[in-house]
Each structure stands twice: as structure tokens, then as C-alpha cells.
Scaffold this active site. Sequence first.
Site, PDB file in Angstrom:
ATOM      1  N   SER A 106       0.809  -1.215   0.000  1.00 56.58           N
ATOM      2  CA  SER A 106       0.000   0.000   0.000  1.00 56.58           C
ATOM      3  C   SER A 106       0.842   1.264   0.000  1.00 56.58           C
ATOM      4  O   SER A 106       1.932   1.311   0.584  1.00 56.58           O
ATOM      5  CB  SER A 106      -0.896   0.005   1.241  1.00 56.58           C
ATOM      6  OG  SER A 106      -1.516   1.258   1.434  1.00 56.58           O
ATOM      7  N   GLU A 150       0.194   3.675   1.716  1.00 56.98           N
ATOM      8  CA  GLU A 150       0.231   4.152   3.108  1.00 56.98           C
ATOM      9  C   GLU A 150       1.573   3.838   3.762  1.00 56.98           C
ATOM     10  O   GLU A 150       1.906   4.409   4.800  1.00 56.98           O
ATOM     11  CB  GLU A 150      -0.902   3.515   3.914  1.00 56.98           C
ATOM     12  CG  GLU A 150      -2.287   4.029   3.562  1.00 56.98           C
ATOM     13  CD  GLU A 150      -2.581   5.408   4.144  1.00 56.98           C
ATOM     14  OE1 GLU A 150      -1.943   5.782   5.147  1.00 56.98           O
ATOM     15  OE2 GLU A 150      -3.449   6.105   3.588  1.00 56.98           O
ATOM     16  N   TYR A 167      -1.929   0.639  10.359  1.00 57.40           N
ATOM     17  CA  TYR A 167      -2.170  -0.048   9.088  1.00 57.40           C
ATOM     18  C   TYR A 167      -0.947   0.040   8.189  1.00 57.40           C
ATOM     19  O   TYR A 167      -0.501  -0.960   7.610  1.00 57.40           O
ATOM     20  CB  TYR A 167      -3.387   0.565   8.380  1.00 57.40           C
ATOM     21  CG  TYR A 167      -3.553   0.102   6.951  1.00 57.40           C
ATOM     22  CD1 TYR A 167      -4.049  -1.172   6.673  1.00 57.40           C
ATOM     23  CD2 TYR A 167      -3.220   0.933   5.883  1.00 57.40           C
ATOM     24  CE1 TYR A 167      -4.204  -1.603   5.362  1.00 57.40           C
ATOM     25  CE2 TYR A 167      -3.375   0.506   4.579  1.00 57.40           C
ATOM     26  CZ  TYR A 167      -3.868  -0.758   4.319  1.00 57.40           C
ATOM     27  OH  TYR A 167      -4.005  -1.176   3.017  1.00 57.40           O
TER      28      TYR A 167
END
Length: 331
Positions: free
Chosen positions: A124, A126, A148
Site C-alpha cells: 500500500s 500508506e 495499518y
Amino acid sequence: MKSALITGITGQDGSYLAELLLAKGYEVHGIVRRSSTENFERIAHLTGKIHLHQADLLDQLSIIDVIKESNPTEVYNLAAQSFVPTSWKQPVLTGEFTAIGVTRVLEAIKLLGRDRIRFYQASSSEMFGKVQAVPQGEDTPFYPRSPYGVAKLYGHWITINYRESYNMYCVSGILFNHESPRRGREFVTRKVTDGVARIKLGLAKELRLGNMDAKRDWGFAGDYVRAMWLMLQQDKPDDYVIATGETHTVRSLVELAFQAVGLDWQKYVVTDPALVRPAEVDLLIGDPKKANTHLKWKPEVTFPQLVKMMVDEDLKRLTQTATTDLRARGI
């Protein structure tokens, strides 16, 4: 015939990937978790075309059993606790699913078919978090800003570690935000398009949002699952950033969504400080040159097209739901 096993098949990406693989002649298997409220809405139209197996990323033996039963040539690990705000409330569970769960799948493949099974890990954007360079490419240092993002970074590096340590065909796709009408309504894009549709139909009066200046690189999920498949068709395993290379603010998302229904967004949007993240990520914008060059991949759906697609589908869904409800009440 090629066969594929998809964890997270009931999610947005899993459903689009299952469609793609079926169209390419694959036998498609999916892992579903046993729960009291099963939600197969996104794959209901694939009933009878795919094979579903009960297993859990928290349970090593169940993963081993599913791989034995399905005998896949490709495994796509899309399952995770993937909602960033929830990762702050449930950081340990997020780590178990999103981080350690990857290791459990890799261990099962190592045990049962390291020489014949190709593995895709859903990494990801992120992981970049507090970005160290703009735009972000495969060599940009990571600096995650949420539980996360940290968990995804573990999954990313353990995939690389198994590839290099055991000579396994393992790849990670560092996917930037990708949306669709199948996106969960807890995510900001779908929250916006669903909210706009409700306001247009008179079912809501306002839309509450957090940081309107947050910027993301948003693409269409249907385009991104095509990149996943392409990664597993290469001669050598490698990792790729998948992105549009463009960035948009939440405000521009809101403007386009309200524009699609002919309304002025400023009359309906309320900024709510409670919806702002404890630690916001900086400017996320991906550099997809490597994927463009090596995979011959490019996104086909533009951001304005994506937003309109999502608003139109939410209008259609809500209208159908209202009509069904009226008929059920004999009105």
C-alpha cells in the site's frame, strides 16, 4: 488450466480480480472467513463460477488446507484489516491480519509448492506515510504513519525476504488509492459519492468530512487488478508502484461528486474535526513509470470518470432500494 486462489475475494479488489481471471479462463478459488453476518454482495453475480473455501489468516492450518484443496498456480493475498482509522482502534488485530497473516500464507506456499506457486502481496501507498520524496517510486524510503501502514510494511518486506531467501516467485504491488462503486462506504471516496446520492434523493441533508485538503492519488480498482495479474506473468518477480501519477484533494473529489448531480457542495458539506486522523500522511502521489515500461500497464479510467461512475451507481442503488421498499409496503 491455470488456477488462482484469492484471499479477500469478497472485497472490492477481490471481486474485480475474480472477474478478470474468469475472463482469462482461470479456475478461481476464494477464501472467506466464517462469520455470523456473511457479506457476499460484491461476488453475488459470480455464484456458480468461483469456488469458495472457509479459512482465516489468523489460522495457519486452515490456510494450508485451502492451498491443498485448491491447488493454485497463483495466490493473490488481498485480505487485510484495510481501514486506516480502524487500525488506530485495533492496532494488534490489524497487525495479526495485515502483517503476520502474510507470513502464514507464505509459509503455506513454502511448505506446499514454492517451486510452482506464484504469490502476489497487496502492499500500500500508506507505507510511504510521511513522504521522503515526491512522487513516490519503488526506491522511495518508507515512513508509515498509521498502524495499518506499519503492518503493510511488514507484509511488504516479509514478501521480499521469502523471495530472496527461498527463491520463491513473490511480488508486491505498492498500490495507491483505487476506488470503485464496490468500495466500502467507510472509505472517504464512497462516503462522498453515497452521501451526495442521498442528498440528491432527499435522503440526507448534509455530508460530514474531515481534512478537505488531504491529497491522494486515486485510480479505478478495475485498472489496478489488471496490474496485479500482469506482475505474476513476468519472467522474474519484482515489485511495482501502481498509480495514476496524478493527485487530487478531498475537496476536488467533493466538487466533482456534487457537480455530477447539479448541486453546490458548499451548501451541504460540514467539516468535522473528529474525523481528522491522529497523524495525517503527506502528499501521496505515485510514480508508475516502472509499471508503464515493464508491465505495459496504464490506467484507463480518469479521475472525473471514476467519480461520476461511483455517483451514478450510488444513485441507481439507492433508487432501486427505495422502490423495493415502497413495493414491500404496498405503496
